[in-house]
Scaffold this motif. Structure first.
Motif, PDB file in Angstrom:
ATOM      1  N   PRO A 231       0.824  -1.209   0.000  1.00 31.40           N
ATOM      2  CA  PRO A 231       0.000   0.000   0.000  1.00 31.40           C
ATOM      3  C   PRO A 231       0.864   1.268   0.000  1.00 31.40           C
ATOM      4  O   PRO A 231       1.919   1.321   0.624  1.00 31.40           O
ATOM      5  CB  PRO A 231      -0.804  -0.119   1.298  1.00 31.40           C
ATOM      6  N   GLN A 233       0.990   5.123   1.103  1.00 25.90           N
ATOM      7  CA  GLN A 233       0.352   6.027   2.060  1.00 25.90           C
ATOM      8  C   GLN A 233       0.754   7.472   1.757  1.00 25.90           C
ATOM      9  O   GLN A 233       1.935   7.793   1.636  1.00 25.90           O
ATOM     10  CB  GLN A 233       0.750   5.671   3.494  1.00 25.90           C
ATOM     11  N   THR A 250      -9.052  10.696  -2.769  1.00 33.52           N
ATOM     12  CA  THR A 250      -8.726   9.418  -3.396  1.00 33.52           C
ATOM     13  C   THR A 250      -7.384   9.544  -4.106  1.00 33.52           C
ATOM     14  O   THR A 250      -7.006  10.634  -4.550  1.00 33.52           O
ATOM     15  CB  THR A 250      -9.797   8.997  -4.410  1.00 33.52           C
ATOM     16  N   GLN A 251      -6.682   8.443  -4.194  1.00 35.27           N
ATOM     17  CA  GLN A 251      -5.374   8.446  -4.847  1.00 35.27           C
ATOM     18  C   GLN A 251      -5.279   7.328  -5.866  1.00 35.27           C
ATOM     19  O   GLN A 251      -5.881   6.268  -5.706  1.00 35.27           O
ATOM     20  CB  GLN A 251      -4.250   8.312  -3.807  1.00 35.27           C
ATOM     21  N   THR A 252      -4.535   7.598  -6.928  1.00 31.59           N
ATOM     22  CA  THR A 252      -4.294   6.616  -7.988  1.00 31.59           C
ATOM     23  C   THR A 252      -2.807   6.608  -8.332  1.00 31.59           C
ATOM     24  O   THR A 252      -2.272   7.630  -8.761  1.00 31.59           O
ATOM     25  CB  THR A 252      -5.107   6.956  -9.244  1.00 31.59           C
ATOM     26  N   ASP A 254      -3.255   3.213  -5.471  1.00 34.61           N
ATOM     27  CA  ASP A 254      -3.243   3.084  -4.009  1.00 34.61           C
ATOM     28  C   ASP A 254      -2.167   2.101  -3.537  1.00 34.61           C
ATOM     29  O   ASP A 254      -1.963   1.936  -2.331  1.00 34.61           O
ATOM     30  CB  ASP A 254      -4.608   2.650  -3.485  1.00 34.61           C
ATOM     31  N   LYS A 255      -1.477   1.475  -4.534  1.00 41.49           N
ATOM     32  CA  LYS A 255      -0.368   0.583  -4.195  1.00 41.49           C
ATOM     33  C   LYS A 255       0.821   0.915  -5.075  1.00 41.49           C
ATOM     34  O   LYS A 255       0.665   1.483  -6.157  1.00 41.49           O
ATOM     35  CB  LYS A 255      -0.754  -0.883  -4.371  1.00 41.49           C
ATOM     36  N   VAL A 307      -3.492  12.558  -6.681  1.00 42.07           N
ATOM     37  CA  VAL A 307      -4.383  12.647  -5.527  1.00 42.07           C
ATOM     38  C   VAL A 307      -5.548  13.566  -5.892  1.00 42.07           C
ATOM     39  O   VAL A 307      -5.341  14.730  -6.266  1.00 42.07           O
ATOM     40  CB  VAL A 307      -3.646  13.179  -4.286  1.00 42.07           C
TER      41      VAL A 307
END
Length: 414
Positions: A231, A233, A250-252, A254-255, A307
């Motif tokens: 993940p 962060q 939201t983020q792209t 997330d990993k 983000v």
């Protein structure tokens, strides 16, 4: 006579006459022999002659043929029979172009034998079982063999195309789940690229012969440092001004995949990405951020993160009777909240309407830390733990007064 024999011209004439007579005699014998041979009849029996099949191999499959070999008897002029056997260009053909799937008894036919030679085929007919071919799309599985150079690791094979078509009778198709190829990466220091021939195997691991299209695929096996996908962060600081609130972040992606020494990669549970400040942000916005390399990580994939921050006009809500929780108290002392007397708080919170409308008293924690405080009265700041994106409605410092005193202990009787 002796005088003639001594004459060289006479001797030459005699020799010529003798030679001509000998040629005539020999030529006549050869003509007689040849003529006799051409007229002589011959019977030739040939055993175990293979049957040549003629059918649409793109749509049908011969699952059984009985018999597979026959006996051929040739009758005719000896010269003609010899010509057939010597050339070996004839065929015993099973023509199936006019029949479809199922059981059939079909007559054999000779091909490539001249008309002046009689042909007898034993047996004259054969029994065939014809199945219709079916097509099925299956995935390609690449087995990676060997170990790359020290400190490197083989990645997931990239196969083009990733799926192929197999064609066979239905009974065979049902047994096939995938087709396989093999690539060796032993001692490789960089990506291994090669063309790989595919093979089909049944559920028991036995190789099955069938048509594979395409039968050869392009494979690339990446060779990289050890890696792990974990993940990502994002650390967010600051908040929008009064009157605005964050509704969602939201983020792209997330990993992120991290590369580095095996011991470093194995210890990571998540990767600390970039820090994003939302101080004074008043509108919905996308932030494209570089992900920094940390903790001896050599490579990241991807190296950037987007983000999405949704900012909306905020609303406020009064929340009453939030209980105050005391932590860090000494078991030899009595600690109680004296102000507010009810040991509860009335506060105003602010946030996005979708969040504030669902907020309950149980969602807020008011905490007083009395660790290492001596007996007496103390005015302390109350720590408020609230849901994400919820803040106090007014810039204020929430305080409470606690009183710490020794517990009353009855003296024991002498």
């Amino acid at each position: 006579m002796d005088k003639w024999l001594r004459n060289t011209n006479v001797v030459r004439i005699v020799a010529l006459v003798v030679g001509i007579l000998l040629w005539v005699v020999v030529h006549m014998e050869e003509t007689n022999i040849s003529g006799n041979t051409a007229l002589r009849e011959r019977v030739e029996t040939i055993n175990n002659v293979s049957i040549t099949t003629k059918y649409d191999e793109t749509h049908y499959f011969i699952s059984s043929m009985n018999p597979a070999n026959v006996q051929v008897i040739l009758k005719g002029k000896e010269s003609s029979v010899k010509k057939v056997t010597a050339s070996n260009t004839y065929q015993i053909q099973l023509d199936l172009t006019q029949v479809g799937k199922g059981d059939h008894q079909v007559t054999l036919a000779p091909v490539g034998i001249p008309s002046d030679v009689d042909v007898e085929i034993v047996p004259r007919t054969v029994h065939v079982m014809i199945e219709e071919l079916q097509m099925k799309e299956v995935p390609v599985v690449i087995n990676v063999k060997g170990t790359p150079a020290a400190g490197l690791k083989a990645g997931q094979p990239i196969v083009k195309p990733g799926k192929v078509y197999i064609t066979a009778q239905t009974s065979k198709l049902d047994q096939i789940e995938n087709v396989r190829g093999e690539v060796s990466v032993d001692k490789a220091q960089s990506a291994v690229t090669k063309q790989v021939r595919l093979q089909a195997f049944d559920k028991e691991g036995k190789e099955v012969t069938l048509n594979i299209n395409p039968s050869v695929v392009d494979v690339e096996v990446p060779i990289t440092s050890p890696f792990q996908t974990i993940p990502l962060q994002i650390k967010v600081s600051g908040e929008p001004p009064a009157g605005f609130a964050i509704a969602m972040i939201t983020q792209t992606p997330d990993k992120v995949t991290v590369y580095g020494a095996q011991d470093i990669v194995d210890r990571m549970e998540f990767y600390q990405g970039p820090q994003l400040s939302l101080q004074d942000v008043k509108e919905t916005k996308d932030f494209a951020l570089d992900i920094p390399l940390r903790n001896k990580v050599t490579q990241l994939d991807p190296a950037k993160v987007t983000v999405h921050v949704e900012v909306v006009p905020s609303i406020t809500k009064a929340v009453e009777n939030v209980p105050i929780t005391i932590i860090g108290s000494n078991e030899n002392y009595e600690t109680k909240v004296t102000q507010p007397a009810s040991a509860t708080l009335n506060i105003t919170v602010e946030g996005a309407p979708a969040i504030i409308d669902q907020l309950k008293v149980q969602d807020i924690q008011a905490i007083l830390d009395v660790s290492n405080l001596p007996p007496g009265k103390h005015e302390l700041k109350v720590t408020l733990n609230m849901p994400t994106f919820v803040k106090l409605g007014l810039p204020q410092e929430v305080k409470a007064i606690v009183e710490i005193s020794e517990k009353n202990v009855k003296a024991a009787n002498p």
